[in-house]
Design an enzyme around this catalytic site. Structure first.
Site, mmCIF file in Angstrom:
data_model
loop_
_atom_site.group_PDB
_atom_site.id
_atom_site.type_symbol
_atom_site.label_atom_id
_atom_site.label_comp_id
_atom_site.label_asym_id
_atom_site.label_seq_id
_atom_site.Cartn_x
_atom_site.Cartn_y
_atom_site.Cartn_z
ATOM 1 N N HIS A 40 9.192 -0.510 59.370
ATOM 2 C CA HIS A 40 8.073 -0.599 59.812
ATOM 3 C C HIS A 40 7.661 0.487 61.075
ATOM 4 C CE1 HIS A 40 8.678 -4.510 58.293
ATOM 5 N NE2 HIS A 40 9.555 -5.080 59.000
ATOM 6 N N GLY B 222 7.771 -15.625 56.169
ATOM 7 C CA GLY B 222 6.822 -16.212 56.976
ATOM 8 C C GLY B 222 7.445 -17.196 57.812
ATOM 9 N N ASP C 191 7.480 -4.639 51.789
ATOM 10 C CA ASP C 191 7.635 -5.818 52.427
ATOM 11 C C ASP C 191 7.074 -6.851 51.995
ATOM 12 O OD1 ASP C 191 8.818 -7.246 54.666
ATOM 13 O OD2 ASP C 191 6.994 -6.728 56.046
ATOM 14 N N TYR D 258 17.283 -11.546 60.358
ATOM 15 C CA TYR D 258 16.964 -11.021 61.499
ATOM 16 C C TYR D 258 17.856 -11.246 62.558
ATOM 17 C CZ TYR D 258 11.562 -10.270 61.097
ATOM 18 O OH TYR D 258 10.332 -9.628 60.614
#
Length: 394
Positions: free
Chosen positions: A225, A69, A286, A131
């Site tokens: 995803h 997050g 996840d 990422y």
């Protein structure tokens, strides 16, 4: 100690029928219709599992073990994974990853958490990187991370088709895939590249471009995803027919579903109906990752936290709500992720594999007992594992 599980209905994940399973040294040593041990000088625990399902422990290929997050500011950073949540969810093998935030989160912390979870009784691995590009590593070199750092089995989750990604080019992605593959070959690991796929219409185009323009197979990538939308699912099915494996995210919210995401269970059923090979589909949680809600302008307007228990919930929902067979649904949470992650000793019930097992109540699929590497972590829905911070008052 020897453990003998008697007369369970065994899904390996293919159905073996009613069997006895003998466990020694943390591994499965015998499976038969009936096993009798007489005159043994060793300690023997006999577990009557008649009327129960015995299934492999779940293999979760994407968990933000140190939290994730942060897209809404520092106060939206999610907490790290609780060991006991994984046990209650039946997850015995998991892979930790960084996500959007590789600034306040570190690979060193991820490594420490992997070691802690393994010491406490689970089997925890990790991805190097995050990422972003350039790739962050522990040793300063992607290939060396995979080769020399034991828990590191690949790189990820590297983001594409997302406004939060570093917008990698095909050349950059091909180089990363090649380094990861060679590192895997030299160390006997998968060297897989876990890919976070956002909601951009470009979907998996970049992965197909890498396949076309370079000597890199689709099987080197592991996009997750893929249940974001029906259009992305169609791209994913094409990806599996080219030799790749796709992953569905079990954690979701009603808000996200209303925006067009499919439940992992529904996506699994649709993919099988549309001809995706059953071995090429997986479900991950996840867990501890943020589930951000963005408005049409890309602004954050809500946040939830992924749950590791969602893997169990979704493969069961695939069976109950979508008529997927137990072996096919269960394989997506056990055998298939173990295969793509290169963990040949995980994800199944067979002689020589780790004794990672869940006992289920068959009418409700409730998790009754959990074993990892031959040791019970939960019995009769009661946690029996202890961590360094678990004290019993006398």
């Amino acid at each position: 100690m020897l453990t003998l599980i008697k007369q369970a209905t065994v899904f390996a994940p293919r159905i073996l029928g009613v069997c006895d399973v003998l466990i020694a040294g943390g591994r499965i040593v015998q499976i038969d219709n009936k096993i009798d041990i007489q005159g043994s000088q060793l300690s023997l625990e006999v577990v009557d599992a008649q009327g129960r399902y015995l299934v492999p422990g779940y293999v979760d290929s994407l968990v933000h073990t140190t939290g994730g997050g942060g897209e809404g500011g520092f106060n939206t950073r999610t907490p790290e994974l609780d060991f006991f949540d994984a046990v209650r969810g039946g997850v015995t093998t998991l892979v930790g990853a960084l996500g959007t935030d590789a600034s306040t989160r570190s690979l060193g912390d991820l490594f420490g958490k992997a070691k802690a979870l393994t010491n406490d009784g689970l089997s925890c691995y990790m991805y190097t990187g995050s990422y972003e590009l350039p790739i962050k590593t522990l040793t300063g070199n992607l290939r060396n991370d995979i080769m020399f750092i034991d828990p590191v089995i690949g790189v990820g989750e590297l983001a594409i088709a997302d406004h939060r990604s570093s917008q990698p080019t095909a050349n950059e992605l091909a180089r990363i895939a090649a380094d990861a593959r060679v590192g895997g070959l030299l160390s006997g690991k998968s060297g897989i590249v876990m890919i976070h796929v956002g909601d951009s219409s470009r979907a998996l185009d970049l992965l197909f471009q890498v396949q076309r323009d370079f000597d890199v197979k689709l099987s080197q990538f592991y996009p997750t995803h893929i249940n974001r939308s029906t259009s992305l699912l169609d791209h994913g099915i094409e990806f599996t027919k080219g030799g790749g494996t796709i992953d569905f995210t079990a954690s979701t919210t009603e808000h996200i579903l209303k925006m067009g995401e499919l439940r992992a269970s529904h996506a699994l059923a649709l993919a099988l109906e549309k001809g995706a090979p059953d071995h090429s589909l997986t479900i991950s949680s996840d867990a501890q990752g943020s589930l951000p809600h963005f408005d049409e302008h890309g602004n954050l307007d809500g946040l939830d936290i992924g749950s590791i228990a969602s893997i169990h919930d979704e493969w069961v929902r695939a069976v109950v709500d979508h008529n997927v067979s137990i072996p096919n649904a269960l394989a997506a949470a056990t055998r298939n992720p173990a295969r793509v992650l290169g963990l040949s000793h995980k994800g199944g019930i067979a002689v020589g594999k780790d004794a990672d097992l869940n006992l289920l109540e068959p009418s409700s699929f409730t998790i009754d007992s959990v074993m990892c590497r031959g040791k019970w972590l939960m019995r009769s829905e009661k946690i029996v594992a202890k961590t360094a911070f678990h004290y019993t008052r006398r």
